[in-house]
Design a protein around this motif. Structure first.
Motif, PDB file in Angstrom:
ATOM      1  N   ASN A 120       0.854  -0.860   0.234  1.00 21.27           N
ATOM      2  CA  ASN A 120       0.200   0.697  -0.056  1.00 21.27           C
ATOM      3  C   ASN A 120       1.298   1.109  -0.124  1.00 21.27           C
ATOM      4  O   ASN A 120       0.621   2.078  -0.777  1.00 21.27           O
ATOM      5  CB  ASN A 120      -0.936  -0.064   1.563  1.00 21.27           C
ATOM      6  CG  ASN A 120      -1.429  -1.388   1.380  1.00 21.27           C
ATOM      7  OD1 ASN A 120      -1.814  -1.336   0.848  1.00 21.27           O
ATOM      8  ND2 ASN A 120      -2.993  -1.553   2.298  1.00 21.27           N
ATOM      9  N   CYS A 121       1.774   1.673   0.554  1.00 23.81           N
ATOM     10  CA  CYS A 121       2.754   2.447   1.093  1.00 23.81           C
ATOM     11  C   CYS A 121       3.562   3.185  -0.249  1.00 23.81           C
ATOM     12  O   CYS A 121       3.427   3.509  -0.638  1.00 23.81           O
ATOM     13  CB  CYS A 121       4.031   2.352   1.927  1.00 23.81           C
ATOM     14  SG  CYS A 121       3.172   2.273   3.639  1.00 23.81           S
ATOM     15  N   ILE A 122       4.027   1.356  -1.078  1.00 24.44           N
ATOM     16  CA  ILE A 122       4.963   1.758  -1.970  1.00 24.44           C
ATOM     17  C   ILE A 122       3.873   2.741  -2.667  1.00 24.44           C
ATOM     18  O   ILE A 122       4.371   3.499  -3.935  1.00 24.44           O
ATOM     19  CB  ILE A 122       5.451   0.477  -2.606  1.00 24.44           C
ATOM     20  CG1 ILE A 122       5.957  -0.449  -1.933  1.00 24.44           C
ATOM     21  CG2 ILE A 122       5.731   0.633  -3.758  1.00 24.44           C
ATOM     22  CD1 ILE A 122       6.601  -1.472  -1.665  1.00 24.44           C
ATOM     23  N   THR A 123       2.611   1.823  -3.333  1.00 29.88           N
ATOM     24  CA  THR A 123       2.215   2.819  -4.779  1.00 29.88           C
ATOM     25  C   THR A 123       1.426   3.961  -4.187  1.00 29.88           C
ATOM     26  O   THR A 123       1.131   4.619  -5.050  1.00 29.88           O
ATOM     27  CB  THR A 123       0.224   1.306  -4.106  1.00 29.88           C
ATOM     28  OG1 THR A 123       0.825   0.095  -4.233  1.00 29.88           O
ATOM     29  CG2 THR A 123      -0.820   2.150  -5.912  1.00 29.88           C
ATOM     30  N   GLU A 124       0.989   3.842  -2.343  1.00 29.72           N
ATOM     31  CA  GLU A 124       0.301   5.181  -2.692  1.00 29.72           C
ATOM     32  C   GLU A 124       2.210   6.757  -2.364  1.00 29.72           C
ATOM     33  O   GLU A 124       1.667   7.953  -2.931  1.00 29.72           O
ATOM     34  CB  GLU A 124       0.060   5.559  -1.697  1.00 29.72           C
ATOM     35  CG  GLU A 124      -1.054   6.863  -0.697  1.00 29.72           C
ATOM     36  CD  GLU A 124      -1.475   6.728   0.479  1.00 29.72           C
ATOM     37  OE1 GLU A 124      -1.594   7.882   1.260  1.00 29.72           O
ATOM     38  OE2 GLU A 124      -1.087   5.857   1.588  1.00 29.72           O
ATOM     39  N   LEU A 125       3.138   6.201  -2.066  1.00 24.90           N
ATOM     40  CA  LEU A 125       4.381   7.594  -1.850  1.00 24.90           C
ATOM     41  C   LEU A 125       5.328   6.850  -2.623  1.00 24.90           C
ATOM     42  O   LEU A 125       6.495   8.465  -2.296  1.00 24.90           O
ATOM     43  CB  LEU A 125       4.255   6.862  -0.084  1.00 24.90           C
ATOM     44  CG  LEU A 125       3.459   7.989   0.498  1.00 24.90           C
ATOM     45  CD1 LEU A 125       3.433   7.763   2.151  1.00 24.90           C
ATOM     46  CD2 LEU A 125       2.423   8.915   1.012  1.00 24.90           C
ATOM     47  N   ALA A 126       5.745   5.807  -2.738  1.00 24.27           N
ATOM     48  CA  ALA A 126       6.925   5.826  -3.269  1.00 24.27           C
ATOM     49  C   ALA A 126       7.549   6.494  -4.092  1.00 24.27           C
ATOM     50  O   ALA A 126       8.872   6.476  -4.850  1.00 24.27           O
ATOM     51  CB  ALA A 126       7.503   4.229  -3.447  1.00 24.27           C
ATOM     52  N   PRO A 127       6.548   6.235  -5.431  1.00 24.38           N
ATOM     53  CA  PRO A 127       7.087   7.542  -6.858  1.00 24.38           C
ATOM     54  C   PRO A 127       7.442   8.773  -5.813  1.00 24.38           C
ATOM     55  O   PRO A 127       7.322   9.374  -7.123  1.00 24.38           O
ATOM     56  CB  PRO A 127       5.715   7.218  -7.074  1.00 24.38           C
ATOM     57  CG  PRO A 127       4.251   6.361  -6.652  1.00 24.38           C
ATOM     58  CD  PRO A 127       5.032   6.460  -4.939  1.00 24.38           C
ATOM     59  N   HIS A 128       7.316   8.996  -5.113  1.00 22.91           N
ATOM     60  CA  HIS A 128       7.421  10.766  -4.624  1.00 22.91           C
ATOM     61  C   HIS A 128       7.820  10.989  -3.145  1.00 22.91           C
ATOM     62  O   HIS A 128       8.102  11.629  -2.776  1.00 22.91           O
ATOM     63  CB  HIS A 128       6.030  11.636  -4.518  1.00 22.91           C
ATOM     64  CG  HIS A 128       4.967  11.334  -3.743  1.00 22.91           C
ATOM     65  ND1 HIS A 128       5.205  11.871  -2.743  1.00 22.91           N
ATOM     66  CD2 HIS A 128       3.733  10.581  -4.467  1.00 22.91           C
ATOM     67  CE1 HIS A 128       3.791  11.149  -1.922  1.00 22.91           C
ATOM     68  NE2 HIS A 128       3.076  10.862  -3.569  1.00 22.91           N
ATOM     69  N   ASP A 129       8.498   9.449  -2.519  1.00 21.43           N
ATOM     70  CA  ASP A 129       9.070   9.408  -1.234  1.00 21.43           C
ATOM     71  C   ASP A 129       9.943   8.523  -1.367  1.00 21.43           C
ATOM     72  O   ASP A 129       9.730   6.987  -1.320  1.00 21.43           O
ATOM     73  CB  ASP A 129       7.928   9.139  -0.286  1.00 21.43           C
ATOM     74  CG  ASP A 129       8.301   9.932   0.913  1.00 21.43           C
ATOM     75  OD1 ASP A 129       9.985   9.428   1.210  1.00 21.43           O
ATOM     76  OD2 ASP A 129       7.895   9.813   2.125  1.00 21.43           O
ATOM     77  N   GLU A 130      11.338   9.110  -1.469  1.00 23.61           N
ATOM     78  CA  GLU A 130      11.990   8.660  -1.204  1.00 23.61           C
ATOM     79  C   GLU A 130      13.165   7.027  -0.595  1.00 23.61           C
ATOM     80  O   GLU A 130      13.203   6.078  -0.337  1.00 23.61           O
ATOM     81  CB  GLU A 130      13.266   8.777  -1.711  1.00 23.61           C
ATOM     82  CG  GLU A 130      15.119   8.082  -2.027  1.00 23.61           C
ATOM     83  CD  GLU A 130      14.988   7.023  -2.906  1.00 23.61           C
ATOM     84  OE1 GLU A 130      15.616   5.769  -2.957  1.00 23.61           O
ATOM     85  OE2 GLU A 130      13.885   6.998  -4.022  1.00 23.61           O
ATOM     86  N   LYS A 131      12.172   7.797   0.798  1.00 24.33           N
ATOM     87  CA  LYS A 131      12.419   7.261   2.034  1.00 24.33           C
ATOM     88  C   LYS A 131      11.516   5.562   2.276  1.00 24.33           C
ATOM     89  O   LYS A 131      11.751   4.592   2.652  1.00 24.33           O
ATOM     90  CB  LYS A 131      12.585   7.919   3.260  1.00 24.33           C
ATOM     91  CG  LYS A 131      13.293   9.156   3.344  1.00 24.33           C
ATOM     92  CD  LYS A 131      13.057   9.477   4.710  1.00 24.33           C
ATOM     93  CE  LYS A 131      14.318  10.872   4.529  1.00 24.33           C
ATOM     94  NZ  LYS A 131      13.353  11.712   6.106  1.00 24.33           N
ATOM     95  N   VAL A 132      10.748   5.993   1.409  1.00 23.54           N
ATOM     96  CA  VAL A 132       9.534   4.906   1.524  1.00 23.54           C
ATOM     97  C   VAL A 132       9.942   4.297   0.357  1.00 23.54           C
ATOM     98  O   VAL A 132       9.378   2.903   1.103  1.00 23.54           O
ATOM     99  CB  VAL A 132       7.872   5.384   1.517  1.00 23.54           C
ATOM    100  CG1 VAL A 132       6.868   4.505   0.691  1.00 23.54           C
ATOM    101  CG2 VAL A 132       7.727   6.408   2.680  1.00 23.54           C
ATOM    102  N   ALA A 133      10.053   4.495  -0.860  1.00 22.40           N
ATOM    103  CA  ALA A 133      11.168   3.633  -1.619  1.00 22.40           C
ATOM    104  C   ALA A 133      11.338   3.103  -1.123  1.00 22.40           C
ATOM    105  O   ALA A 133      11.956   1.625  -1.215  1.00 22.40           O
ATOM    106  CB  ALA A 133      11.551   5.099  -3.214  1.00 22.40           C
ATOM    107  N   GLU A 134      12.402   3.324  -1.004  1.00 22.24           N
ATOM    108  CA  GLU A 134      13.708   2.910  -0.165  1.00 22.24           C
ATOM    109  C   GLU A 134      13.424   1.464   0.819  1.00 22.24           C
ATOM    110  O   GLU A 134      13.844   0.188   0.817  1.00 22.24           O
ATOM    111  CB  GLU A 134      15.258   3.712   0.606  1.00 22.24           C
ATOM    112  CG  GLU A 134      16.274   3.279   1.138  1.00 22.24           C
ATOM    113  CD  GLU A 134      17.445   1.913   0.145  1.00 22.24           C
ATOM    114  OE1 GLU A 134      17.487   1.517   0.443  1.00 22.24           O
ATOM    115  OE2 GLU A 134      17.057   2.688  -1.481  1.00 22.24           O
ATOM    116  N   LEU A 135      12.673   1.855   1.489  1.00 28.34           N
ATOM    117  CA  LEU A 135      12.100   1.047   2.741  1.00 28.34           C
ATOM    118  C   LEU A 135      11.718   0.114   1.822  1.00 28.34           C
ATOM    119  O   LEU A 135      11.528  -1.299   2.840  1.00 28.34           O
ATOM    120  CB  LEU A 135      11.537   1.761   3.258  1.00 28.34           C
ATOM    121  CG  LEU A 135      10.715   1.107   5.162  1.00 28.34           C
ATOM    122  CD1 LEU A 135      10.504   2.346   5.773  1.00 28.34           C
ATOM    123  CD2 LEU A 135       9.852  -0.091   4.504  1.00 28.34           C
ATOM    124  N   GLY A 136      10.857   0.718   0.826  1.00 28.16           N
ATOM    125  CA  GLY A 136      10.161  -0.773   0.186  1.00 28.16           C
ATOM    126  C   GLY A 136      10.996  -1.980  -0.757  1.00 28.16           C
ATOM    127  O   GLY A 136      10.730  -3.265  -0.667  1.00 28.16           O
TER     128      GLY A 136
END
Length: 199
Positions: A120-136
């Motif tokens: 869910n987080c990757i879909t919602e936030l990863a495209p514009h949040d590098e910290k979330v993308a890295e965690l994912g």
């Protein structure tokens, strides 16, 4: 893959002075926050939603967790740690079919429509949040590693691509869950996916 949340955080008894221990269960409060984010998503979750679920005053919230973004990253990391630990346990105790057991654990066909917090987080936030993308990315790589070790304990890197295929198919079924596809159809999809990858 989902985690069961059974803790109810105690009510906050107020702020604490310098050097005094916090008078609430921080781990339980973190799990409560994780559940709110999981249910509502980051953007739709308000500070009031969080403090109510965690049983905290705003001052205690800020003192313990900083801001909403900092709490969110901690909650997602907590979810990831729990999920990876659970998947390793599944792999170690599954007997002769660790791959099937892990795919079932990740997809959790009867788990309802909340899906996976990380996905869910990757879909919602990863495209514009590098910290979330890295965690994912770290979470997905950890899942691949567990599959690879189950496929070839002596040389997991030799089967990394196949491990990624198995894990990706299992994770992909989470979209079916969120869409409300019946559990039996998801289970059939997993079986068919394994048949394809085994040929």
């Amino acid at each position: 893959m989902s985690t069961t949340l059974s803790h109810n955080p105690p009510a906050d008894k107020g702020t604490h002075g310098p050097g005094r221990p916090r008078n609430f269960d921080e781990a339980a409060a973190l799990e409560a926050a994780m559940n709110v984010f999981w249910q509502k998503g980051f953007e739709a979750t308000s500070l009031d939603d969080l403090t109510k679920a965690m049983g905290l005053s705003r001052s205690s919230f800020y003192g313990a967790f900083g801001d909403k973004q900092s709490l969110f990253l901690r909650a997602v990391q907590h979810y990831s740690n729990n999920g990876i630990r659970t998947l390793r346990q599944v792999a170690q105790t599954a007997g002769g079919d660790a791959i099937g057991a892990m795919m079932e654990a990740i997809s959790d066909p009867k788990g309802g429509t909340k899906g996976c917090l990380l996905v869910n987080c990757i879909t919602e936030l990863a495209p514009h949040d590098e910290k979330v993308a890295e965690l994912g990315r770290r979470h997905l790589e950890s899942i691949e590693e567990i599959f690879a070790k189950a496929l070839n304990p002596e040389n997991p890197e030799a089967v990394r691509d196949k491990a990624r295929a198995y894990s990706s198919l299992a994770i992909g079924t989470l979209a079916l869950r969120k869409a409300g596809i019946p559990a039996d159809r998801i289970a059939d999809t997993l079986k068919q996916a394994r048949t394809v990858l085994s040929t």
